[in-house]
Design an enzyme around this catalytic site. Structure first.
Site, mmCIF file in Angstrom:
data_model
loop_
_atom_site.group_PDB
_atom_site.id
_atom_site.type_symbol
_atom_site.label_atom_id
_atom_site.label_comp_id
_atom_site.label_asym_id
_atom_site.label_seq_id
_atom_site.Cartn_x
_atom_site.Cartn_y
_atom_site.Cartn_z
ATOM 1 N N HIS A 51 -28.000 -22.651 -13.570
ATOM 2 C CA HIS A 51 -27.513 -21.326 -13.970
ATOM 3 C C HIS A 51 -26.513 -20.787 -12.951
ATOM 4 O O HIS A 51 -25.405 -20.359 -13.317
ATOM 5 C CB HIS A 51 -28.710 -20.369 -14.100
ATOM 6 C CG HIS A 51 -28.339 -18.980 -14.510
ATOM 7 N ND1 HIS A 51 -28.483 -18.512 -15.792
ATOM 8 C CD2 HIS A 51 -27.814 -17.937 -13.806
ATOM 9 C CE1 HIS A 51 -28.079 -17.257 -15.856
ATOM 10 N NE2 HIS A 51 -27.673 -16.889 -14.643
ATOM 11 N N GLU A 52 -26.896 -20.796 -11.666
ATOM 12 C CA GLU A 52 -26.000 -20.276 -10.629
ATOM 13 C C GLU A 52 -24.781 -21.182 -10.449
ATOM 14 O O GLU A 52 -23.678 -20.688 -10.160
ATOM 15 C CB GLU A 52 -26.757 -20.137 -9.303
ATOM 16 C CG GLU A 52 -27.948 -19.199 -9.360
ATOM 17 C CD GLU A 52 -27.572 -17.796 -9.796
ATOM 18 O OE1 GLU A 52 -26.399 -17.392 -9.605
ATOM 19 O OE2 GLU A 52 -28.434 -17.107 -10.358
ATOM 20 N N GLY A 110 -16.612 13.162 -4.752
ATOM 21 C CA GLY A 110 -16.625 11.731 -4.461
ATOM 22 C C GLY A 110 -17.998 11.135 -4.646
ATOM 23 O O GLY A 110 -18.992 11.854 -4.795
ATOM 24 N N PRO A 129 -21.638 9.246 -3.850
ATOM 25 C CA PRO A 129 -22.602 9.505 -2.767
ATOM 26 C C PRO A 129 -22.343 8.612 -1.558
ATOM 27 O O PRO A 129 -21.968 7.450 -1.687
ATOM 28 C CB PRO A 129 -23.957 9.161 -3.417
ATOM 29 C CG PRO A 129 -23.716 9.219 -4.888
ATOM 30 C CD PRO A 129 -22.288 8.829 -5.099
ATOM 31 N N GLY A 130 -22.545 9.182 -0.367
ATOM 32 C CA GLY A 130 -22.446 8.406 0.863
ATOM 33 C C GLY A 130 -21.051 8.233 1.409
ATOM 34 O O GLY A 130 -20.854 7.486 2.366
ATOM 35 N N THR A 131 -20.049 8.912 0.835
ATOM 36 C CA THR A 131 -18.674 8.731 1.300
ATOM 37 C C THR A 131 -18.304 9.664 2.452
ATOM 38 O O THR A 131 -17.205 9.549 2.994
ATOM 39 C CB THR A 131 -17.693 8.935 0.140
ATOM 40 O OG1 THR A 131 -17.992 10.161 -0.535
ATOM 41 C CG2 THR A 131 -17.785 7.783 -0.851
ATOM 42 N N GLY A 132 -19.174 10.596 2.814
ATOM 43 C CA GLY A 132 -18.915 11.437 3.986
ATOM 44 C C GLY A 132 -18.462 12.841 3.677
ATOM 45 O O GLY A 132 -17.767 13.449 4.498
ATOM 46 N N LYS A 133 -18.848 13.391 2.534
ATOM 47 C CA LYS A 133 -18.416 14.749 2.185
ATOM 48 C C LYS A 133 -19.028 15.788 3.119
ATOM 49 O O LYS A 133 -18.325 16.674 3.618
ATOM 50 C CB LYS A 133 -18.790 15.045 0.723
ATOM 51 C CG LYS A 133 -18.160 14.104 -0.285
ATOM 52 C CD LYS A 133 -18.487 14.484 -1.705
ATOM 53 C CE LYS A 133 -19.935 14.238 -2.042
ATOM 54 N NZ LYS A 133 -20.298 12.816 -2.013
#
Length: 642
Positions: free
Chosen positions: A454-455, A231, A233-237
């Site tokens: 532009h925005e 998965g 990075p940072g998803t809790g593996k």
């Protein structure tokens, strides 16, 4: 008597620091407590006069230092009391003198004594002096080397039972560096892991294997040897692997894939063997290898560019060990990676990593649960809208959500608030995505006007196209490298149609087209927009088969088998056709966007004016100008955004 029984005997333990302390005391005593003489320096000419006057009793000449030390006659010392500060010294020598290297001591002293009567001649002693401290200097470095050698071997002998099996010392370089959490030490359970419903269901079965192995083996089944957590990075593996060990209540070995790779040949394979040896002794247990792609990369690929025999030997040993122990030994291997596509096929086969558990980014419901976990210790305002927060963080991983919560608390503390409110979380999201607000950046009025248009172009196009991402807010406050930004709430969908891609691409180029309408020429401010637009256009043509001329072909390499292959998987004629299709697609998108902004120029200019006044506008400001968004669902419209 009872009190005496409870008192513990005082134990004295020897410490090596005591020796250093005693040495310092001894050196200090030698330097500062010497009760010796304090001779005064004298010139040789004056010494000759004293000699001939008969005041000198003895002269000790140190040949190797070219120094003379004079002892005066007892009846003559008082005459020189002024040179000693008015006090008569009690110890000799009384004076010293220095001469050059050409000084002939025997001849000079003999001539002086020849001028005196025999009973008044001076006693002369000529010798070489060996300094105690010079001897110490010669012995210091060998002694220091011996001491270092002693402590080095002393450290090597440390370890379990004094056998040298610990992690310290050069002889233990082949030992496993994995950290062991004994049974009951891992406090993380599935209650601490929010979301990840599908992944938790699969790892719960692994926990059941460890708790009730006979339930499966009696029917002839085999316990899986390994599971690979895949998965972003940072998803809790890693957290999920700890929860498995905590729920199963078994020993847990954790090690990183890079810990196996060393500069010494054979160290990686030795550490793999030692890790599995320890795991078998602690069975049933879990071995968790984080970032396994550091050692599990496919062998033999790109040999001319990045071959690494030591890494491949380590991988071979890992493959052997995973097949080396019995299937019912109770040792389960968990590994985590976000690069499963580059792992060796032999590592992925059944019998090694039997299962691949995909740990994906959390959806809306899972984000709400993750927020609940991280908001436990935060002081929030009353009636805090958690669902609003979860909706406004699409695509955030568990680590991102933890960062948002912490940043929101810091933002509220910076403003001296007593509780964290919704605006603090919105500011935290802005800071994490866009960077720190740069209030000191100097922007000319012309540049600010160009940025506002532009925005406004981005916002207008995305509002008027039904399949573009719903707009949340627009700002012209500089953050990071961006001079302005438009924030969207993308729909969480698994499939994207061609029509949806085209609408999103029109929204991307809206800012560039707006500059052309207002200024008559483009600027460099659309660099990031054009980069993303080009990647999406080439993806539609070469990957997704959305081009009529190129056809239903995809040149995407999901396996990574081509690696560093410098040749393209299509001919030059096809490459020209792809470039032509991409240019025509982008031109079509440009013309469509230009028509949208031209037809709605009045509202577009009004939006830019409001943006210049407020600097930050929300979806409700666009609704006041253009009306309700076409095709918008009720839950997509950000309510009470400001």
């Amino acid at each position: 008597m009872a009190e005496n029984k409870n008192k513990k005997p005082i134990k004295f333990t020897f410490r090596i620091s005591w020796i250093y302390f005693l040495l310092l005391i001894g050196i200090g005593w030698m330097f500062f407590n010497q009760d010796g003489a304090n001779p005064q320096k004298e010139e040789w000419a004056e010494v000759q006069k004293q000699w001939l006057d008969g005041d000198i009793q003895e002269v000790v000449f140190i040949r190797n230092k070219f120094e003379g030390r004079i002892t005066m006659r007892p009846d003559s010392v008082a005459a020189y009391a002024s040179k000693f500060g008015g006090e008569i010294p009690k110890k000799s020598p009384h004076f010293t003198f220095l001469v050059s290297g050409s000084f002939n001591a025997e001849e000079m002293f003999g001539d002086l004594n020849a001028q005196l009567p025999e009973d008044s001649q001076v006693k002369v002693i000529i010798e070489n002096e060996e300094s105690f401290w010079s001897t110490i200097e010669w012995l210091f470095f060998p002694l220091m080397l011996l001491v270092l050698w002693f402590f080095m071997f002393r450290g090597m002998g440390r370890g379990p039972g004094g056998s040298g099996g610990g992690p310290g010392g050069i002889f233990n370089v082949g030992k496993s560096t994995g950290k062991l959490a004994e049974k009951g030490e891992t406090q993380v359970t599935f209650k601490d892991v929010a979301g990840l419903y599908g992944a938790k269901d699969e790892v719960m079965e692994i926990v059941d294997f460890l708790k009730n192995p006979k339930k499966y083996t009696t029917l002839g089944g085999k316990i899986p040897k390994g599971a690979l957590l895949v998965g972003p990075p940072g998803t809790g593996k890693t957290l999920l692997a700890k929860a498995v060990a905590g729920e199963a209540n078994v020993p847990f070995f954790s090690i990183s894939g890079s810990d196996f790779v060393e500069m010494f040949v054979g160290v990686g394979a030795s550490r793999v063997r030692d890790l599995f040896r320890q795991a078998k002794e602690k069975a049933p247990c879990i071995v968790f290898i984080d970032e396994i792609d550091a050692v599990g990369r496919a062998r033999g690929k790109n040999a001319g560019f990045s071959s690494n025999d030591e890494r491949e030997n380590t991988l071979n040993q890992l493959l052997t060990e995973m097949d080396g122990f019995g299937s019912n030994s109770g040792v389960i291997i968990l590994a985590a990676t976000n690069r499963a596509d580059i792992l060796d096929k032999a590592l992925m086969r059944a019998g090694r990593f039997d299962r691949q558990i995909h740990v994906e980014l959390p959806d809306l419901k899972e984000r709400m649960e993750i927020f609940q976990v991280h908001l436990r210790n935060l002081k929030l305002e009353e009636n805090f809208d958690l669902e609003f927060l979860a909706k406004h963080t699409p695509g955030f991983s568990g680590a991102d959500i933890a960062n948002v919560c912490n940043e929101a608390a810091l933002t509220a503390a910076r403003k001296n608030k007593s509780a964290i409110d919704k605006q603090d979380f919105l500011d935290a999201v802005d800071r994490i995505i866009g960077g720190l607000e740069k209030k000191s950046k100097i922007i000319t009025p012309e540049e600010k006007k160009s940025i506002a248009h532009h925005e406004a172009g981005h916002a207008t196009v995305s509002w008027l196209l039904p399949h573009a991402n719903p707009l949340f807010k627009v700002t012209i406050v500089p953050r990071g490298h961006a001079l302005g930004a438009a924030w969207y709430l993308p729909e969480e969908r698994q499939l994207v149609t061609k029509e949806q891609l085209i609408d999103e691409m029109c929204s991307l180029i809206g800012g560039r087209v707006a500059e052309e309408i207002i200024n008559g020429q483009p600027s460099t401010g659309a660099l990031n927009d054009l980069e993303r637009l080009t990647k999406m256009a080439y993806g539609m043509v070469t990957y997704y088969g959305m081009s009529e001329q190129v056809g239903h072909l995809s040149f995407y390499d999901s396996t990574g088998a081509r690696g560093y292959d410098l040749t393209k998987p299509y001919s030059e004629k096809t490459a020209e056709l792809i470039d032509k299709e991409v240019k025509e697609l982008i031109q079509m998108i440009h013309d469509r966007t230009l028509k949208i902004l031209t037809d709605n120029k009045e509202g577009f200019l009004a939006l830019a004016t409001v943006l210049l006044e407020k600097e930050v506008i929300f979806a409700e400001d666009l609704e006041n100008i253009f009306g309700p968004r076409v095709g918008a669902k009720k839950e997509e419209t950000p309510e009470e955004a400001n």
